[in-house]
Scaffold this active site. Structure first.
Site, mmCIF file in Angstrom:
data_model
loop_
_atom_site.group_PDB
_atom_site.id
_atom_site.type_symbol
_atom_site.label_atom_id
_atom_site.label_comp_id
_atom_site.label_asym_id
_atom_site.label_seq_id
_atom_site.Cartn_x
_atom_site.Cartn_y
_atom_site.Cartn_z
ATOM 1 N N ARG A 180 12.654 -3.399 20.494
ATOM 2 C CA ARG A 180 12.386 -1.957 20.711
ATOM 3 C C ARG A 180 13.650 -1.183 21.074
ATOM 4 O O ARG A 180 13.646 -0.294 21.927
ATOM 5 C CB ARG A 180 11.320 -1.731 21.792
ATOM 6 C CG ARG A 180 9.974 -2.285 21.486
ATOM 7 C CD ARG A 180 9.328 -1.618 20.254
ATOM 8 N NE ARG A 180 8.154 -2.363 19.902
ATOM 9 C CZ ARG A 180 8.169 -3.466 19.147
ATOM 10 N NH1 ARG A 180 9.299 -3.914 18.608
ATOM 11 N NH2 ARG A 180 7.070 -4.103 18.878
ATOM 12 N N SER A 251 1.746 1.590 22.558
ATOM 13 C CA SER A 251 2.148 0.893 23.792
ATOM 14 C C SER A 251 3.027 1.809 24.630
ATOM 15 O O SER A 251 4.046 2.304 24.139
ATOM 16 C CB SER A 251 2.953 -0.359 23.449
ATOM 17 O OG SER A 251 2.189 -1.181 22.625
ATOM 18 N N GLU A 347 8.240 2.896 26.925
ATOM 19 C CA GLU A 347 8.723 2.783 25.543
ATOM 20 C C GLU A 347 8.979 4.160 24.922
ATOM 21 O O GLU A 347 10.008 4.367 24.281
ATOM 22 C CB GLU A 347 7.688 1.990 24.728
ATOM 23 C CG GLU A 347 8.186 1.567 23.386
ATOM 24 C CD GLU A 347 7.118 0.824 22.587
ATOM 25 O OE1 GLU A 347 6.811 -0.324 22.919
ATOM 26 O OE2 GLU A 347 6.609 1.416 21.630
HETATM 27 C C1 LIG Z 1 -1.609 4.424 17.891
HETATM 28 C C2 LIG Z 1 -0.146 4.073 17.924
HETATM 29 C C3 LIG Z 1 0.260 2.784 17.603
HETATM 30 C C4 LIG Z 1 1.624 2.443 17.623
HETATM 31 N N1 LIG Z 1 1.984 1.171 17.298
HETATM 32 C C5 LIG Z 1 3.266 0.814 17.295
HETATM 33 C C6 LIG Z 1 3.657 -0.519 16.932
HETATM 34 O O1 LIG Z 1 2.841 -1.362 16.603
HETATM 35 N N2 LIG Z 1 4.983 -0.833 16.959
HETATM 36 C C7 LIG Z 1 5.931 0.081 17.302
HETATM 37 O O2 LIG Z 1 7.120 -0.285 17.297
HETATM 38 N N3 LIG Z 1 5.595 1.344 17.638
HETATM 39 C C8 LIG Z 1 4.308 1.746 17.639
HETATM 40 N N4 LIG Z 1 3.944 3.026 17.990
HETATM 41 C C9 LIG Z 1 4.995 3.984 18.397
HETATM 42 C C10 LIG Z 1 5.458 4.917 17.245
HETATM 43 O O3 LIG Z 1 4.507 5.005 16.243
HETATM 44 C C11 LIG Z 1 6.786 4.455 16.630
HETATM 45 O O4 LIG Z 1 7.782 4.360 17.619
HETATM 46 C C12 LIG Z 1 7.274 5.408 15.527
HETATM 47 O O5 LIG Z 1 8.402 4.873 14.890
HETATM 48 C C13 LIG Z 1 7.609 6.790 16.059
HETATM 49 O O6 LIG Z 1 7.815 7.632 14.936
HETATM 50 P P1 LIG Z 1 7.754 9.210 15.061
HETATM 51 O O7 LIG Z 1 8.224 9.783 13.771
HETATM 52 O O8 LIG Z 1 6.437 9.637 15.529
HETATM 53 O O9 LIG Z 1 8.863 9.431 16.200
HETATM 54 P P2 LIG Z 1 8.954 10.619 17.243
HETATM 55 O O10 LIG Z 1 7.988 10.397 18.352
HETATM 56 O O11 LIG Z 1 8.907 11.926 16.546
HETATM 57 O O12 LIG Z 1 10.423 10.385 17.809
HETATM 58 C C14 LIG Z 1 10.747 9.191 18.502
HETATM 59 C C15 LIG Z 1 12.257 9.190 18.794
HETATM 60 O O13 LIG Z 1 13.003 9.174 17.587
HETATM 61 C C16 LIG Z 1 13.866 10.312 17.483
HETATM 62 N N5 LIG Z 1 13.877 10.705 16.062
HETATM 63 C C17 LIG Z 1 12.813 11.020 15.293
HETATM 64 N N6 LIG Z 1 13.214 11.251 14.017
HETATM 65 C C18 LIG Z 1 14.573 11.081 14.004
HETATM 66 C C19 LIG Z 1 15.573 11.167 12.982
HETATM 67 N N7 LIG Z 1 15.279 11.434 11.704
HETATM 68 N N8 LIG Z 1 16.874 10.935 13.338
HETATM 69 C C20 LIG Z 1 17.190 10.623 14.626
HETATM 70 N N9 LIG Z 1 16.293 10.527 15.623
HETATM 71 C C21 LIG Z 1 14.993 10.735 15.316
HETATM 72 C C22 LIG Z 1 13.242 11.338 18.411
HETATM 73 O O14 LIG Z 1 14.220 12.267 18.883
HETATM 74 C C23 LIG Z 1 12.715 10.463 19.537
HETATM 75 O O15 LIG Z 1 13.772 10.101 20.412
HETATM 76 C C24 LIG Z 1 2.593 3.416 17.973
HETATM 77 C C25 LIG Z 1 2.189 4.710 18.295
HETATM 78 C C26 LIG Z 1 0.826 5.043 18.273
HETATM 79 C C27 LIG Z 1 0.411 6.453 18.579
#
Ligand SMILES: Cc1cc2nc3c(=O)[nH]c(=O)nc-3n(C[C@H](O)[C@H](O)[C@H](O)COP(=O)(O)OP(=O)(O)OC[C@H]3O[C@@H](n4cnc5c(N)ncnc54)[C@H](O)[C@@H]3O)c2cc1C
Length: 352
Positions: A180, A251, A347
């Site tokens: 992570r 998580s 996380e």
């Molecule tokens: C129901 C559920 C289940 C999940 N299961 C998992 C799992 O199994 N495994 C896991 O690892 N995670 C899981 N997650 C967490 C999440 O889905 C992941 O971390 C995902 O990659 C976040 O993507 P996002 O686009 O929503 O990021 P955001 O929440 O929009 O951003 C997260 C971080 O990334 C940065 N960021 C976003 N886009 C960019 C970019 N293009 N360039 C630079 N920085 C950027 C943001 O500034 C922030 O710091 C889960 C979440 C939920 C709600």
């Protein structure tokens, strides 16, 4: 609304980066927290990326890059510019005897990209099905699930250094992926906009089906990317709350990594402590187990709570504020600290 006209040298772009003021982020975070951003824009193409970079050079206003908002908790309004990265594109860039190389833009939806791979017989990502969010955020915390991490299949990454506007290419090693974690989440936090990633899909895949219940769901079916992906979707739907119905960020805590000494001591006191030895000699244990032992599973405090089917998932039962979720998280951290002398680490990114 402020329309920001981009000037690229002598050329005058017709693309406008539309900046909205005091914009609600409720729709843009999977916790469904009501928080405002002082400025807000959506970035859909390269010209708008250039406009964003130019805008940034002319201001001191802080910048928050957002994908799907599924790994973030807003404990208060954001006093800067929130830029939602929504660029699109999937391209096969090369092929050799062993692999197919697929380049994908940051704004693509992660799960839709995985399904695109599965449906086109590009294996590798199937265990990462149904993770919310965008492709561009996936490397940030090296997303992982069911025995696979992004690091296992990422070949290269293209990112823009925000201070110089230069595009930089990163190899898998340069991304410094860990559990992570990555170069972008730790050392270079806030310094890069991830523009695209390139995935290396193996032509002779090695399926990973040993992990938590996949085999049971697959029983009697042919083992292929499509069936593994479908099984994982079924498993995840049975365990995790749908953010469209109950706000959450998956998580909320990372699984702690313990030294051998600390683990030995705890294991004597708690023989059922889950233990996963790591290649670096540390022992990973389950944050969900620790939280469950402290009696938090299913507990509710006002509008915030710990999901009844999964102790690691904090949920918004309705109109919880980010502060309420944050307070619940702090209470959990304190009880795990008091009982096990282990400090849980959140996380998601926390805007405080
Ligand atoms: C129901 C559920 C289940 C999940 N299961 C998992 C799992 O199994 N495994 C896991 O690892 N995670 C899981 N997650 C967490 C999440 O889905 C992941 O971390 C995902 O990659 C976040 O993507 P996002 O686009 O929503 O990021 P955001 O929440 O929009 O951003 C997260 C971080 O990334 C940065 N960021 C976003 N886009 C960019 C970019 N293009 N360039 C630079 N920085 C950027 C943001 O500034 C922030 O710091 C889960 C979440 C939920 C709600």
């Amino acid at each position: 609304m402020i329309a920001y006209q981009l000037k690229l040298g002598n050329t005058q772009s017709t693309e406008l980066m539309k900046i909205k003021k005091n914009h609600s982020l409720k729709k843009y975070n999977s916790f469904g927290i009501e928080a405002n951003s002082r400025y807000f824009c959506q970035i859909k193409n390269n010209e708008q990326i250039q406009a964003l970079l130019e805008w940034r050079q002319n201001t001191d206003i802080p910048l928050l890059l957002l994908g799907g908002g599924s790994n973030i908790l807003f404990k208060k309004d954001y006093q800067g510019m929130t830029a939602v990265i929504a660029t699109k594109g999937i391209e096969i860039i090369k092929e050799d005897e062993k692999y197919t190389y697929i380049k994908v833009a940051a704004g693509e939806n992660w799960h839709q990209f995985v399904r695109w791979c599965v449906e086109n017989n590009y294996a590798g990502l199937e265990n990462l099905s149904f993770i919310p969010g965008t492709v561009g955020a996936a490397p940030m915390q090296n997303i992982g699930a069911y025995g696979v991490e992004l690091a296992d299949h990422l070949y290269a990454l293209e990112a823009i250094e925000l201070c110089s506007g230069k595009v930089k290419n990163f190899t898998q090693q340069q991304c410094r992926f860990a559990y992570r974690d990555s170069f972008f989440k730790s050392i270079a936090f806030g310094q890069y906009l991830i523009q695209s990633i390139t995935i290396r899909s193996p032509k002779k895949p090695q399926w990973k089906i040993e992990y938590a219940g996949i085999k049971n769901v697959l029983k009697g079916q042919e083992i292929n990317a499509q069936n593994i992906s479908n099984s994982i979707i079924t498993l995840r739907q049975s365990k995790l709350p749908d953010p469209a119905i109950i706000g959450n960020a998956g998580s909320f805590f990372k699984n702690p990594l313990l030294s051998e000494k600390k683990w030995q001591a705890l294991k004597q006191q708690y023989p059922t402590l889950p233990s996963y030895p790591q290649p670096n000699g540390l022992i990973k244990t389950s944050a969900a187990w620790l939280i469950d032992q402290c009696g938090w599973k299913g507990k509710r405090k006002g509008n915030a709570g710990v999901y009844q089917k999964h102790a690691l998932v904090l949920v918004n039962y309705g109109n919880a504020t980010g502060k309420e979720i944050g307070e619940l998280a702090n209470d959990i951290i304190k009880s795990v600290q008091d009982k096990f002398a282990i400090e849980l680490e959140a996380e998601p990114r926390i805007i405080a």
